[in-house]
Write an enzyme that holds these catalytic residues in place. Structure first.
Site, PDB file in Angstrom:
ATOM      1  N   GLU A  35      -3.075   8.625  -8.676  1.00 27.33           N
ATOM      2  CA  GLU A  35      -2.484   7.485  -9.380  1.00 27.33           C
ATOM      3  C   GLU A  35      -2.565   7.760 -10.881  1.00 27.33           C
ATOM      4  OE1 GLU A  35      -0.759   4.590  -8.806  1.00 27.33           O
ATOM      5  OE2 GLU A  35      -0.885   4.446 -10.984  1.00 27.33           O
ATOM      6  N   ASP A  38       8.435   5.144  -7.648  1.00 24.54           N
ATOM      7  CA  ASP A  38       9.291   4.577  -8.703  1.00 24.54           C
ATOM      8  C   ASP A  38      10.686   5.210  -8.649  1.00 24.54           C
ATOM      9  OD1 ASP A  38       7.015   3.244  -9.409  1.00 24.54           O
ATOM     10  OD2 ASP A  38       6.538   4.517 -11.116  1.00 24.54           O
ATOM     11  N   TYR A  44       3.257  -2.396  -1.052  1.00 27.29           N
ATOM     12  CA  TYR A  44       4.657  -2.688  -1.369  1.00 27.29           C
ATOM     13  C   TYR A  44       5.482  -2.905  -0.110  1.00 27.29           C
ATOM     14  CZ  TYR A  44       4.594  -2.178  -6.422  1.00 27.29           C
ATOM     15  OH  TYR A  44       4.386  -2.392  -7.762  1.00 27.29           O
TER      16      TYR A  44
HETATM   17  N1  SAM Z   1       2.248   3.538  -2.925  1.00 27.74           N
HETATM   18  C1  SAM Z   1       1.882   2.167  -3.249  1.00 27.74           C
HETATM   19  C2  SAM Z   1       2.503   1.221  -2.277  1.00 27.74           C
HETATM   20  O1  SAM Z   1       3.412   1.628  -1.517  1.00 27.74           O
HETATM   21  O2  SAM Z   1       2.069   0.070  -2.227  1.00 27.74           O
HETATM   22  C3  SAM Z   1       2.256   1.830  -4.700  1.00 27.74           C
HETATM   23  C4  SAM Z   1       3.713   1.856  -5.026  1.00 27.74           C
HETATM   24  S1  SAM Z   1       4.042   1.570  -6.756  1.00 27.74           S
HETATM   25  C5  SAM Z   1       5.704   1.086  -6.796  1.00 27.74           C
HETATM   26  C6  SAM Z   1       4.169   3.231  -7.385  1.00 27.74           C
HETATM   27  C7  SAM Z   1       2.846   3.762  -7.908  1.00 27.74           C
HETATM   28  O3  SAM Z   1       2.995   5.140  -8.198  1.00 27.74           O
HETATM   29  C8  SAM Z   1       2.379   3.093  -9.181  1.00 27.74           C
HETATM   30  O4  SAM Z   1       1.034   2.712  -9.065  1.00 27.74           O
HETATM   31  C9  SAM Z   1       2.568   4.164 -10.235  1.00 27.74           C
HETATM   32  O5  SAM Z   1       1.656   4.060 -11.313  1.00 27.74           O
HETATM   33  C10 SAM Z   1       2.374   5.429  -9.429  1.00 27.74           C
HETATM   34  N2  SAM Z   1       3.079   6.595  -9.992  1.00 27.74           N
HETATM   35  C11 SAM Z   1       4.381   6.647 -10.320  1.00 27.74           C
HETATM   36  N3  SAM Z   1       4.707   7.853 -10.819  1.00 27.74           N
HETATM   37  C12 SAM Z   1       3.566   8.590 -10.790  1.00 27.74           C
HETATM   38  C13 SAM Z   1       3.249   9.925 -11.195  1.00 27.74           C
HETATM   39  N4  SAM Z   1       4.173  10.723 -11.728  1.00 27.74           N
HETATM   40  N5  SAM Z   1       1.989  10.352 -11.026  1.00 27.74           N
HETATM   41  C14 SAM Z   1       1.047   9.541 -10.496  1.00 27.74           C
HETATM   42  N6  SAM Z   1       1.271   8.263 -10.117  1.00 27.74           N
HETATM   43  C15 SAM Z   1       2.521   7.797 -10.248  1.00 27.74           C
END
Ligand code: SAM
Length: 215
Positions: free
Chosen positions: A68, A117, A194
């Site tokens: 994360e 994302d 999510y």
């Molecule tokens: N996977 C979880 C779920 O399904 O409930 C969280 C989804 S949330 C939309 C996306 C997460 O990915 C966020 O906490 C964001 O900070 C993390 N994230 C996005 N791009 C990332 C990257 N390049 N490296 C590490 N973490 C990342």
């Protein structure tokens, strides 16, 4: 994911036994981190860690590493682990772009991308965690027969992700355009935070399981 600046998040994470603080030093050495030779599965962008901890509970013979990038989000996972620690889970605060600096050649058995994302602008496509640029990174760290699993409620992102696979040397082994009504692919499904939120709003969930093309 909405972010609030949580005072002291970095300090708490910095002192946590559940977080690997110099992850590059563990490259090729994750068996020693866990003290066993069980397979290592990674969730990239794990958010608050619900999925990875539920997986760890269901599969005690698998080691899980959650990646994360934000301290304020990782803090929530650390707090959950303090309430209910799992010996087979570790966290890393890092940008996923550096994943091949942290895991050795074919060191991971599986990689999960959940509700990643979307980076909707075309010029940001290479930042999407299922883009060809990321597939090349996973190609280095994932076992030959290992799989990459992606779930999302974003249809455009899912179609993009599917189209990225073949030219990069991967193939979709299984695809669902409505996971929650797909009995086969729902077997053993563990909901992410999510996933629960979006499916309860009536959104369709998409999923693929991909592997490298057989030579
Ligand atoms: N996977 C979880 C779920 O399904 O409930 C969280 C989804 S949330 C939309 C996306 C997460 O990915 C966020 O906490 C964001 O900070 C993390 N994230 C996005 N791009 C990332 C990257 N390049 N490296 C590490 N973490 C990342």
């Amino acid at each position: 994911m909405r972010l609030r600046n949580i005072t002291g998040a970095r300090d708490i994470i910095g002192g946590s036994e559940f977080v690997i603080h110099e992850p590059e030093k563990q490259k090729g050495n994750w068996a020693a981190v866990f003290g066993n030779n069980n397979p290592v599965h990674i969730e990239v962008g794990m958010g608050k860690g619900r999925f990875i901890m539920d997986m760890a509970k269901a599969h005690p013979d698998i080691n899980y590493v959650g990646i994360e990038k934000y301290s304020s989000v990782l803090l929530r996972a650390v707090q959950k682990m303090e309430q209910e620690p799992f010996p087979n889970v570790r966290f890393v605060r890092m940008e996923a772009e550096a994943i091949a600096e942290v895991f050795g050649f074919e060191e991971a058995g599986r990689i999960y991308l959940n509700f990643s994302d979307p980076w909707p602008k075309d010029r940001h496509a290479k930042r999407r965690l299922m883009s060809k640029e990321f597939l090349a990174r996973y190609d280095r760290i994932l076992e030959r027969d290992g799989s990459l699993e992606f779930k999302t409620d974003n249809k455009d992102l899912f179609m993009f992700a599917l189209a990225e696979l073949e030219p990069a040397g991967w193939r979709a082994e299984a695809v669902s355009y409505d996971l929650h009504h797909d009995r086969e692919m729902m077997r053993g499904n563990i909901m992410t935070e999510y996933e629960e939120r979006f499916s309860s709003m009536g959104n369709v969930i998409y999923k693929y399981v991909a592997q490298r093309q057989k030579k």
